[in-house]
Design an enzyme around this catalytic site. Structure first.
Site, PDB file in Angstrom:
ATOM      1  N   GLY A  11       0.831  -1.208   0.000  1.00 27.16           N
ATOM      2  CA  GLY A  11       0.000   0.000   0.000  1.00 27.16           C
ATOM      3  C   GLY A  11       0.856   1.244   0.000  1.00 27.16           C
ATOM      4  O   GLY A  11       2.094   1.180  -0.036  1.00 27.16           O
ATOM      5  N   ILE A  13       1.407   3.702   2.391  1.00 26.28           N
ATOM      6  CA  ILE A  13       2.330   3.918   3.523  1.00 26.28           C
ATOM      7  C   ILE A  13       3.281   2.732   3.668  1.00 26.28           C
ATOM      8  O   ILE A  13       4.486   2.903   3.874  1.00 26.28           O
ATOM      9  CB  ILE A  13       1.555   4.166   4.845  1.00 26.28           C
ATOM     10  N   LEU A  77      -0.291  -2.790   8.859  1.00 27.03           N
ATOM     11  CA  LEU A  77      -0.915  -1.687   8.125  1.00 27.03           C
ATOM     12  C   LEU A  77      -2.039  -2.141   7.207  1.00 27.03           C
ATOM     13  O   LEU A  77      -2.701  -1.314   6.594  1.00 27.03           O
ATOM     14  CB  LEU A  77       0.145  -0.940   7.283  1.00 27.03           C
ATOM     15  N   THR A  96     -12.195  -7.114   6.946  1.00 23.82           N
ATOM     16  CA  THR A  96     -10.743  -6.959   6.805  1.00 23.82           C
ATOM     17  C   THR A  96     -10.154  -6.339   8.068  1.00 23.82           C
ATOM     18  O   THR A  96      -9.134  -6.794   8.578  1.00 23.82           O
ATOM     19  CB  THR A  96     -10.404  -6.031   5.603  1.00 23.82           C
ATOM     20  N   ALA A 118      -1.391   0.224  12.938  1.00 25.43           N
ATOM     21  CA  ALA A 118      -1.743   1.485  12.276  1.00 25.43           C
ATOM     22  C   ALA A 118      -3.219   1.759  12.501  1.00 25.43           C
ATOM     23  O   ALA A 118      -4.081   1.002  12.066  1.00 25.43           O
ATOM     24  CB  ALA A 118      -1.455   1.375  10.786  1.00 25.43           C
ATOM     25  N   TYR A 150     -16.226   2.089   9.770  1.00 33.07           N
ATOM     26  CA  TYR A 150     -14.768   2.156   9.680  1.00 33.07           C
ATOM     27  C   TYR A 150     -14.173   2.571  11.029  1.00 33.07           C
ATOM     28  O   TYR A 150     -13.287   1.896  11.564  1.00 33.07           O
ATOM     29  CB  TYR A 150     -14.362   3.137   8.574  1.00 33.07           C
ATOM     30  N   LYS A 154     -11.786   0.183  13.526  1.00 32.77           N
ATOM     31  CA  LYS A 154     -10.418   0.515  13.941  1.00 32.77           C
ATOM     32  C   LYS A 154     -10.341   0.707  15.460  1.00 32.77           C
ATOM     33  O   LYS A 154      -9.338   0.367  16.086  1.00 32.77           O
ATOM     34  CB  LYS A 154      -9.910   1.766  13.208  1.00 32.77           C
TER      35      LYS A 154
END
Ligand code: UDP
Length: 324
Positions: A11, A13, A77, A96, A118, A150, A154
């Site tokens: 990806g 980053i 990440l 995911t 991350a 989202y 996280k």
């Protein structure tokens, strides 16, 4: 020689991280299913004998077990990111982010590997405090508004990582990224700077949402990479959460003008109402600024690259790779 496993290493980053570690002479293994990552991001690295790429998903337990056993530490990440992806594919986002993080932490516990997780400024939700400190509340909206899937996924990753640290003594450190930008960030997932730059270079209208007075602080990916490595290599950071971002604030209107002038574009700047931009089901933050005193205190880190320099790097990238 340290061997780092980077999930999501193809990806935006992750590929910069891989590059930085290889430049130090370290060994790097990337696992990426190329769902949002791109092979082009890591292609130049494949010639390096210290680099290895596994085209695989992190929820494949057999592969993750082997890679986890072979590395010294894990930078996690891999995630479903970007506004448009979240609105378009909420199931994939949740699965995911939650199942993937669980899989990574389980392997890390098995082999006692240190983990960097991350995370994102999205975990502050719609708290409108300025600036955000790590201990501030996450204020999430209704479950019927997709955006919060989202943020919640996280936040759950953070809970899980902190729980592994507290109850199983797993060394973990969490970084919350605020609007990281730079070359290789794709224009396909809704992030504003790659969108504005590619629009300006094509001569298309630059799409500023709402009235353009909403603002963000953009941090160059190379500054972010430096922060990640300082955090994972600092024992005092273990078991803690850190904001990682710039404190240089700019409105979207001013950003559009800066992109237009630095590309020398004749594009018009157009204002687009939120309902049209996001098809409803989305709430935008008006302002988002990190408090970065904690990371500065613990590691001495602070951002060094200006927005102007970063924009020029991104413009140069899109001139070379217009389809990115
Ligand atoms: N934005 C915009 N035009 C675009 C895409 C985004 O004006 O074409 C705005 C968006 O409404 C938000 C800001 O740019 O206020 C940053 O959006 P991005 O999705 O890059 O990051 P995030 O909202 O997650 O901070």
């Amino acid at each position: 020689m340290t061997h780092t496993l980077i999930t999501g290493g193809a990806g935006f980053i992750g590929s910069h991280l891989s590059e930085a570690l290889l430049a130090r002479g370290d060994q790097v293994t990337v696992i990426d299913d190329l769902s949002t990552g791109r092979f082009e991001n890591i292609e130049p690295l494949t010639a390096n004998k210290n680099f290895r790429f596994a085209l695989e998903t992190i929820t494949n337990e057999t592969v993750m077990d082997r890679l986890g056993s072979e590395c010294d530490r894990i930078l996690h990440l891999a995630a479903a990111v970007g506004v448009q992806l979240i609105v378009n594919d909420p199931v994939r986002t949740i699965e995911t982010n939650v199942m993937g993080c669980e899989a990574v932490l389980r392997v890390a516990r098995r082999y006692r590997r240190k983990v960097f997780l991350a995370s994102t400024s999205e975990v502050y939700g719609k708290n409108n405090k300025v600036p955000f400190c790590e201990e501030d509340d996450g204020v999430f909206g209704a479950t019927t508004v997709t955006r919060w899937a989202y943020a919640t996924s996280k936040a759950l990753d953070e809970f899980l990582a902190l729980a592994y640290h507290r109850s199983q003594h797993l060394p973990v450190v969490i970084g919350r990224f605020f609007n990281t930008v730079g070359p290789r960030q794709s224009a396909q997932y809704g992030m504003v700077i790659p969108r504005f730059v590619s629009q300006a270079l094509r001569g298309d209208p630059i799409t500023v949402y709402d009235d353009g007075t909403q603002s963000r602080c953009f941090c160059n990916v190379r500054d972010v990479v430096r922060a990640i490595l300082l955090l994972i290599e600092n024992p005092a950071a273990e078991g803690q959460v850190f904001n990682i971002g710039s404190v240089e604030e700019i409105s979207m209107r001013a950003l559009a003008e800066k992109v237009k002038s630095r590309t020398g574009s004749a594009s018009k700047i157009t204002l687009i109402p939120y309902e049209q931009a996001y098809n409803g089901g989305f709430e935008d933050m008006r302002q988002r600024i990190p408090d970065i005193q904690k990371i500065r205190r613990v590691t001495g880190w602070q951002p060094e690259i200006s927005l102007e320099k970063t924009l020029d790097e991104i413009i140069e990238f899109f001139r070379r790779q217009p389809k990115a």
